[in-house]
Design a protein around this motif. Structure first.
Motif, PDB file in Angstrom:
ATOM      1  N   ILE A 192       0.911  -1.208  -0.039  1.00  0.00           N
ATOM      2  CA  ILE A 192       0.084  -0.044  -0.052  1.00  0.00           C
ATOM      3  C   ILE A 192       0.834   1.222  -0.096  1.00  0.00           C
ATOM      4  O   ILE A 192       1.886   1.248   0.746  1.00  0.00           O
ATOM      5  N   CYS A 193       0.476   2.304  -0.758  1.00  0.00           N
ATOM      6  CA  CYS A 193       1.196   3.594  -0.678  1.00  0.00           C
ATOM      7  C   CYS A 193       0.588   4.435   0.478  1.00  0.00           C
ATOM      8  O   CYS A 193      -0.550   4.357   0.557  1.00  0.00           O
ATOM      9  N   VAL A 194       1.489   4.561   1.243  1.00  0.00           N
ATOM     10  CA  VAL A 194       1.256   5.292   2.634  1.00  0.00           C
ATOM     11  C   VAL A 194       0.730   6.636   2.287  1.00  0.00           C
ATOM     12  O   VAL A 194       0.129   7.195   3.204  1.00  0.00           O
ATOM     13  N   ILE A 195       0.983   7.333   1.467  1.00  0.00           N
ATOM     14  CA  ILE A 195       0.650   8.632   0.930  1.00  0.00           C
ATOM     15  C   ILE A 195      -0.831   8.698   0.284  1.00  0.00           C
ATOM     16  O   ILE A 195      -1.655   9.501   0.900  1.00  0.00           O
ATOM     17  N   CYS A 196      -1.296   7.749  -0.380  1.00  0.00           N
ATOM     18  CA  CYS A 196      -2.394   8.098  -1.228  1.00  0.00           C
ATOM     19  C   CYS A 196      -3.491   6.816  -1.059  1.00  0.00           C
ATOM     20  O   CYS A 196      -4.588   6.887  -1.345  1.00  0.00           O
ATOM     21  N   GLY A 197      -2.928   5.634  -0.581  1.00  0.00           N
ATOM     22  CA  GLY A 197      -3.857   4.412  -0.236  1.00  0.00           C
ATOM     23  C   GLY A 197      -4.024   3.527  -1.266  1.00  0.00           C
ATOM     24  O   GLY A 197      -4.623   2.428  -1.222  1.00  0.00           O
ATOM     25  N   TYR A 198      -3.148   3.888  -2.406  1.00  0.00           N
ATOM     26  CA  TYR A 198      -3.234   2.818  -3.527  1.00  0.00           C
ATOM     27  C   TYR A 198      -2.724   1.654  -3.056  1.00  0.00           C
ATOM     28  O   TYR A 198      -1.633   1.563  -2.565  1.00  0.00           O
TER      29      TYR A 198
ATOM     30  N   CYS B  73      -0.432   8.830  -7.231  1.00  0.00           N
ATOM     31  CA  CYS B  73       0.136  10.063  -6.652  1.00  0.00           C
ATOM     32  C   CYS B  73       1.451  10.320  -7.198  1.00  0.00           C
ATOM     33  O   CYS B  73       1.848  11.278  -6.730  1.00  0.00           O
ATOM     34  N   GLY B  74       1.955   9.366  -7.820  1.00  0.00           N
ATOM     35  CA  GLY B  74       3.382   9.824  -8.140  1.00  0.00           C
ATOM     36  C   GLY B  74       4.503   9.722  -6.990  1.00  0.00           C
ATOM     37  O   GLY B  74       5.685  10.196  -7.334  1.00  0.00           O
ATOM     38  N   SER B  75       4.279   8.969  -5.795  1.00  0.00           N
ATOM     39  CA  SER B  75       5.261   8.760  -4.854  1.00  0.00           C
ATOM     40  C   SER B  75       6.050   7.904  -5.023  1.00  0.00           C
ATOM     41  O   SER B  75       5.913   7.026  -5.933  1.00  0.00           O
TER      42      SER B  75
ATOM     43  N   ASP C 136       9.565   3.914  -2.164  1.00  0.00           N
ATOM     44  CA  ASP C 136       9.791   3.796  -0.704  1.00  0.00           C
ATOM     45  C   ASP C 136       8.625   4.483  -0.079  1.00  0.00           C
ATOM     46  O   ASP C 136       8.505   4.337   1.370  1.00  0.00           O
TER      47      ASP C 136
ATOM     48  N   GLU D 186       4.418   0.125   1.981  1.00  0.00           N
ATOM     49  CA  GLU D 186       4.486  -0.801   2.792  1.00  0.00           C
ATOM     50  C   GLU D 186       3.588  -2.110   2.281  1.00  0.00           C
ATOM     51  O   GLU D 186       2.562  -2.112   1.924  1.00  0.00           O
TER      52      GLU D 186
END
Lengths: 53, 428
Positions: free
Chosen positions: A5-11, A41-43, A46, A49
């Motif tokens: 999961i992307c911790v920035i956007c939840g993807y 979101c382009g993050s 890293d 998680e």
């Protein structure tokens, strides 16, 4: 294979599905290129998680 | 002349090129955006006293660039830092929040809070807020027409967020004003007195939530709802402190209540003014999520840009941005950039939206993105089910705007004709 999961956007990256048109199904998260970015979101990689439902 | 190159080569514009307060712009922004996109993708706006970044490529790049911070305290005209003893709850929550902390702390906060905002959790929110959406439509009933702003947009977002955060129904108005005041506290396009007044007005809201957090901490288990999840969240043995939790609540309500008001009016305006696209969505409901994002892109409801502040003297896109200068990241214009979106004023709910920045980009990507999608789909599904023949009244919805809104091109009147009464006799 684990989901991530992307911790920035939840993807949620699901290796079983990959990303249509971009990443083949069955591609483990670890095998994604280091410069791969979240399609939402382009993050950077890293920002992800391991994810368990 | 509205543009000149300074000796330092700085490209400058003024209100004659871009005036977000003008009624003409609010009613029809695209011509101004196209001028910015074509001639001034980056420029210093002398009247707004900030840089204005408008192209899709530059907005996306700047939002991901850590040399530019969303923290208001980095602004050259920000009030001086307060002594610790003089800080109020707003100051403390803001300083502990997403916009102010270091990149490392920001990632920690996101890790602790993301589980509460992830797609699966938001999917379950659907069941929690469905009755609120249905209730708003029940209040409309079989009226021949209704105002989508007063009947839906002014009610659904604030009620949904209040439900999520656990605010009692009779405090919704208080709660909505709390959200508006929080947004105003750090807007650089309003004066210092108005910002200070807004900050003071937030304090009862913070007091309310501090009490709720204290009550939860005193329980053996803090609960499985949104605040309970935040109180119970643990990352490497660390928990969120009170001000971090307050900062998350304030991020949620600012993104989810006032801003989401425009979601509902702009979705209905986009689809009802394009009956072919509405018909396509009825036929292919799997397009819903794409349709929501495309409608937001097409309608592009922002008036003022996102703000960022240079943390050091920085060269960006050939311009020197001085430390502390404000930067307006004009993502509303970027959503209409023909270099990214061919035929940008055409609504196409099948459009490939890869790389869109409708919810921002980079580290401060909208935390409520899935909540917006859930809320938008609930509203649209209920609307389509109840009003299969709906149209905009007189073809335009008799649309009007709140011209003085501090942030958005807010539609505050959009009359929808349901045509139910013509339909019922035929059915009988």
């Amino acid at each position: 294979m684990d989901k991530w999961i992307c911790v920035i956007c939840g993807y949620i990256y699901d290796p079983a599905k990959g990303i249509p048109g971009a990443v083949a199904p069955g591609t483990a998260f670890a095998d994604l290129p280091e410069d791969w970015v979240c399609p939402e979101c382009g993050s950077p990689k890293d920002s992800f998680e391991p994810y368990t439902e | 002349m509205s543009e000149r190159l300074t000796p330092a080569g700085r490209i400058e514009i003024d209100g004659r090129i871009f005036n977000p307060y003008s009624k003409d712009f609010i009613r029809n922004p695209d011509p101004s955006w196209q001028v910015l996109l074509r001639d001034y993708p980056i420029a210093w706006h002398k009247d707004l006293q900030m840089w204005l970044i408008s192209s899709h490529e530059l907005c996306d790049r700047l939002l991901k660039d850590t040399r530019f911070s969303p923290y208001f305290g980095h602004w050259e005209h920000a009030p001086p830092p307060k002594a610790e003893a003089d800080k109020n709850d707003f100051d403390r929550a803001y300083e502990r929040g997403f916009f102010a902390v270091t990149n490392r702390e920001h990632l920690r906060l996101r890790k602790l809070t993301m589980p509460a905002f992830s797609r699966p959790v938001m999917g379950r929110i659907d069941a929690k807020i469905r009755d609120l959406v249905v209730g708003c439509f029940d209040e409309i009933g079989d009226a021949d027409s209704f105002d989508a702003y007063t009947a839906l947009a002014a009610k659904i977002p604030v009620r949904a967020i209040a439900r999520m955060v656990g605010v009692p129904t009779d405090m919704e108005a208080f709660f909505h004003q709390f959200a508006v005041d929080i947004i105003k506290c750090t807007r650089i396009n309003i004066g210092p007195k108005e910002r200070e007044a807004a900050m003071r007005a937030t304090l009862p809201g913070f007091e309310y939530f501090k009490t709720v957090i204290a009550e939860r901490r005193a329980l053996p288990h803090p609960g499985d709802d949104f605040i309970g999840n935040l109180v119970g969240a643990v990352e490497n043995g660390e928990r969120l402190d009170d001000y971090e939790i307050l900062s998350v609540i304030f991020a949620l309500i600012t993104a989810g209540s006032d801003t989401a008001t425009d979601l509902h009016t702009y979705l209905l305006h986009a689809l009802l003014s394009h009956p072919d696209q509405l018909a396509l969505l009825r036929q292919q409901p799997e397009l819903m999520e794409n349709a929501i994002i495309e409608c937001l892109r097409w309608g592009s409801f922002g008036k003022m840009p996102f703000f960022r502040f240079a943390v050091a003297d920085t060269e960006f896109a050939g311009q020197l941005i001085r430390k502390g200068q404000g930067i307006g990241v004009n993502i509303s214009a970027a959503w209409h950039d023909p270099a990214k979106w061919p035929d940008p004023t055409r609504l196409d709910i099948t459009r490939r939206l890869d790389g869109n920045i409708v919810f921002g980009s980079g580290a401060h990507f909208c935390i409520g993105t899935y909540l917006v999608r859930v809320q938008g789909s609930l509203m649209l599904n209920e609307f389509m089910r109840r009003y299969p023949d709906a149209t905009l009244a007189d073809g335009t919805g008799d649309i009007d705007y709140e011209y003085t809104h501090h942030n958005a091109r807010r539609i505050n009147r959009l009359i929808v004709r349901t045509h139910l009464r013509q339909r019922q006799p035929r059915a009988a």
